[in-house]
Structures are given as structure tokens and as C-alpha cells.
Design a protein around this motif. Structure first.
Motif, short mmCIF file in Angstrom:
data_model
loop_
_atom_site.label_atom_id
_atom_site.label_comp_id
_atom_site.label_asym_id
_atom_site.label_seq_id
_atom_site.Cartn_x
_atom_site.Cartn_y
_atom_site.Cartn_z
N LEU A 75 94.74 0.79 -43.59
CA LEU A 75 95.08 1.63 -42.44
C LEU A 75 93.79 2.03 -41.72
CD1 LEU A 75 97.32 3.30 -40.89
CD2 LEU A 75 96.82 5.16 -42.48
N THR A 103 96.32 -2.11 -39.93
CA THR A 103 97.19 -1.57 -38.89
C THR A 103 96.64 -0.25 -38.38
OG1 THR A 103 99.53 -1.08 -38.36
CG2 THR A 103 98.70 -0.25 -40.46
N GLY A 127 93.97 -5.67 -37.43
CA GLY A 127 95.09 -6.60 -37.46
C GLY A 127 95.06 -7.62 -38.57
N GLU A 130 98.36 -7.60 -40.93
CA GLU A 130 99.04 -6.44 -40.33
C GLU A 130 100.51 -6.39 -40.70
OE1 GLU A 130 99.42 -4.22 -36.00
OE2 GLU A 130 98.72 -6.29 -36.09
N ASP A 131 101.20 -7.52 -40.73
CA ASP A 131 102.63 -7.50 -41.04
C ASP A 131 102.89 -6.92 -42.43
OD1 ASP A 131 103.20 -8.55 -38.58
OD2 ASP A 131 103.52 -10.60 -39.30
N THR A 134 102.20 -3.19 -42.39
CA THR A 134 103.27 -2.47 -41.69
C THR A 134 104.49 -2.33 -42.58
OG1 THR A 134 102.47 -3.27 -39.54
CG2 THR A 134 104.74 -2.48 -39.64
N ASP A 138 105.95 1.27 -43.52
CA ASP A 138 106.96 1.38 -42.47
C ASP A 138 107.54 2.78 -42.32
OD1 ASP A 138 108.41 1.34 -44.83
OD2 ASP A 138 109.58 -0.45 -44.34
N LEU A 141 104.84 5.14 -40.84
CA LEU A 141 104.57 4.79 -39.45
C LEU A 141 105.71 5.25 -38.54
CD1 LEU A 141 103.13 1.18 -39.90
CD2 LEU A 141 101.86 3.21 -39.16
#
Length: 364
Positions: A75, A103, A127, A130-131, A134, A138, A141
Motif C-alpha cells: 500500500l 495500490t 501499480g 495491483e490487482d 486490491t 478490498d 479500500l
């Protein structure tokens, strides 16, 4: 462009982040690399009031040992002073010359770390992985971006999109592997939501259970939507947690008001499993962040659709989804899907004409 060593370090950071507790603070991992790309320290956030992941990693090095190092963090380093100081400042003071993060931090008060680092001459890249980051963050965020819990809407259906037979029977559409997967996912949630129609018709326990029927260590708080009373004999009343019920008084502002109240109670992850009308209500209000659709290779026919009216009248209004994964579970398939565009912010939602209110199957 992140190097191979930095990509490997990010995957390691994502793994060690899971050692931190889930709660109001994000799970974050950090790995420090020498100029040659070797791991020299790693750390993770252990909960509110404890050092953040970057500071935890730095604390394991002797003074000046981080000069010229690269910090790889899941992060964006924070840029605010709370119970701990800004991680961006700690990295600058330690002499770190490059920061790679997965992210961005969307917080109003904590964001801006990347800008602070760049202003101090630190090379910053965002990035990387990043997926995956995330997915790990989740719920946190969603709370930061939208001010409400992260919402997963789940349903099981036949291949022709039905949730029950014409006589109302609906149990065991899917097989044991799919049902076990549901219980594992329930155990990751802070709250599980059902409508009074489902509570009265199916008498669900709303617990997270192992395959032998025993309770899993973490149990979500049961939440009931609708005004009808829950019977004294209901299985729900034997849940380890007292259930919350939102009636017309509490839910007069609609589902956003329910989610806001749950957020105030510390809920970050909501698992919606309450019948076609409840699923439709969350979809209609653009409040679903993730869909879990379990599809069984059976045909049922009839009128009992798995999802009710979501406010779509023409094909142009169809809700477009991105399928994140398709997971075989015995003979069944799990589709994990997410909206292709972010849900509207609270300000946008406040200006939109309401098209639905909280409802349960049978109370719509």
C-alpha cells in the motif's frame, strides 16, 4: 518498470501482509531490498497503534543500513500522523532511494505519501501486483473510498437461472463442494444479510460451518432486513451473535443507511445471502462490489428467478460485469464477478432519485 527482484518482493510482501489482523486497519506488508536486489528486512502491520509495515521492516536494521535501499510495499506509504508517524517521512529519514507500491492509499488524511517521497528525490513506482493487492485490501479500500462496508452478493442458481422449484423448495441446488466454499467465504465476512422472507421460509442458521457441521472460528454478525418478526424458535436465535434487524425506522434512508450503521459498528465486509428480492435491492442501488454466483448443472424452470427486478428496462441499461474468475466446485461452477465501473460516491448517490428501498424476499 519494476525489476524481477521487486516483483518477487511484492509477492512476498502480499504474503506476509496476511499475518496482520483483519480489522479497521489495512493488512500491509513491506520488503526492503539492498541496491543489489537482495532482501535485507521485511515487516507487516500488526494492528491499530503498532508500527506500520515499512517502519516494522526498518526497525530490524541497524542505523544507516537502509541507505540506498528499495522499499517494496503493498500500500502507498502513508503521509499523516496518527498513533504512529508518517511512513513516507520514515523512509526518507532512513535513506531509502526507491519505493515500489501496489495500490494507492485513497484516504483523505493518509494519502499523498508518493508525492512526499518524490518531492524528497525518492524514485517511486506504483501499480506493481495491483490487482492482487486490491483483492487483499478490498474491504478497507471500499470503506475509505465510499464510506461504507464492502458488499458481496451471493446466490446459487440452476443453469436456467432459477433459485427454487415452483413449490418453493430450494435447498441443495449446488453440491457439497460449492456449499463448503460458501461457508469459507461467510467466515471471512463481518456480517451476513438475509431478508425476513428467507428467514421465515428456510429458517437459516446464518453461521459459517465446517463440513462436519461444527462452527468455524470466525462467525459473521447476522443481519435481517424486513419488518416481520423473527420467530422465537428460529435457528437464527441460536447464532453465536445476537442478530440485528433493520425495520422501517432504521432503514428509512434505504440500504445506504443500513450499511452506514453497520460501518459505525465496525463492519467492513458484508455478505448478502438473502433471497432474490434482497439481492436485487443491493444491485438496484449499485451497492454490490462483488458477485458470487454458484451455478449448478440442473434445470428447474418456473417463475422463481434467482434475482428479482434490478431496475433494468432496456438492454442498454443492463448491468455490465467483469468476470474475475470461474472456479469449478465439483459439478458446479462459481462465477466471481465485479461491476465494470466503480459504484457512485455518496455525493452522487445523494443526488440520484431513489429507485428502491431495503426489502427482503416476501417484504418487497
Amino acid at each position: 518498470m519494476a525489476s524481477r527482484a521487486e516483483q518477487d518482493a511484492m509477492r512476498r510482501a502480499l504474503t506476509i501482509a496476511l499475518q496482520g489482523p483483519r480489522g479497521v486497519n489495512p493488512q500491509v506488508g513491506a520488503v526492503l531490498l539492498s541496491p543489489a536486489g537482495d532482501v535485507i528486512a521485511e515487516g507487516w502491520h500488526r494492528g491499530a497503534g503498532t508500527p506500520h509495515a515499512e517502519v516494522d521492516a526498518l526497525s530490524k536494521l541497524s542505523p544507516d543500513a537502509a541507505r540506498g535501499a528499495t522499499a517494496v510495499v503493498t500500500l502507498e506509504p502513508c503521509n499523516h500522523t496518527g498513533r504512529t508517524g508518517p511512513c513516507s517521512e520514515a523512509l526518507i529519514a532512513a535513506g531509502v532511494t526507491r519505493v515500489v507500491y501496489a495500490t494507492a492509499d485513497p484516504g483523505d488524511h493518509s494519502s499523498g505519501g508518493a508525492e512526499r517521497l518524490r518531492a524528497a528525490g525518492v524514485d517511486v513506482e506504483a501499480g506493481v501486483e495491483e490487482d492482487e493487492a486490491t483483492g487483499l485490501l478490498d474491504s478497507w479500500l471500499t470503506v475509505q473510498r465510499l464510506g461504507r462496508p464492502h458488499v458481496t452478493v451471493k446466490w446459487a442458481q440452476s443453469l436456467d437461472g432459477r433459485s427454487a422449484a415452483d413449490d418453493g423448495t430450494s435447498q441443495w441446488i449446488t453440491g457439497p463442494a460449492a456449499r463448503a466454499d460458501v461457508h469459507r467465504r461467510r467466515a471471512r465476512a463481518d456480517a451476513i444479510v438475509a431478508g425476513t422472507g428467507t428467514v421465515l421460509a428456510d429458517d437459516p442458521a446464518l453461521t459459517a460451518r465446517a463440513q462436519d457441521g461444527s462452527l468455524l472460528p470466525h462467525q459473521p454478525i447476522p443481519v435481517v432486513l424486513g419488518t416481520r418478526a423473527v420467530p422465537a424458535s428460529a435457528a437464527l436465535r441460536r447464532h453465536p451473535h445476537d442478530f440485528l434487524q433493520y425495520d422501517g425506522d432504521v432503514a428509512s434512508g434505504g440500504l445506504p443507511a443500513v450499511l452506514e450503521d453497520l460501518r459505525r459498528r465496525g463492519v467492513q465486509r458484508v455478505f448478502v445471502e438473502g433471497g432474490p428480492a434482497v439481492a436485487a435491492a443491493f444491485l438496484r442501488e449499485d451497492l454490490a462490489d462483488e458477485l458470487l454466483v454458484y451455478v449448478a448443472p440442473v434445470l428447474i424452470g418456473g417463475d422463481r428467478l434467482a434475482v428479482g427486478d434490478i431496475g433494468v428496462t432496456t438492454i442498454e441499461e443492463a448491468r455490465r460485469l467483469a468476470v474475475a474468475s470461474v472456479i469449478p466446485l465439483g459439478d458446479d461452477l462459481l462465477y466471481v464477478a465485479r461491476p465494470t465501473s466503480p459504484p457512485p460516491t455518496p455525493a452522487v448517490r445523494a443526488g440520484r432519485e431513489r429507485v428502491g428501498t431495503p426489502s427482503s424476499e416476501g417484504d418487497a
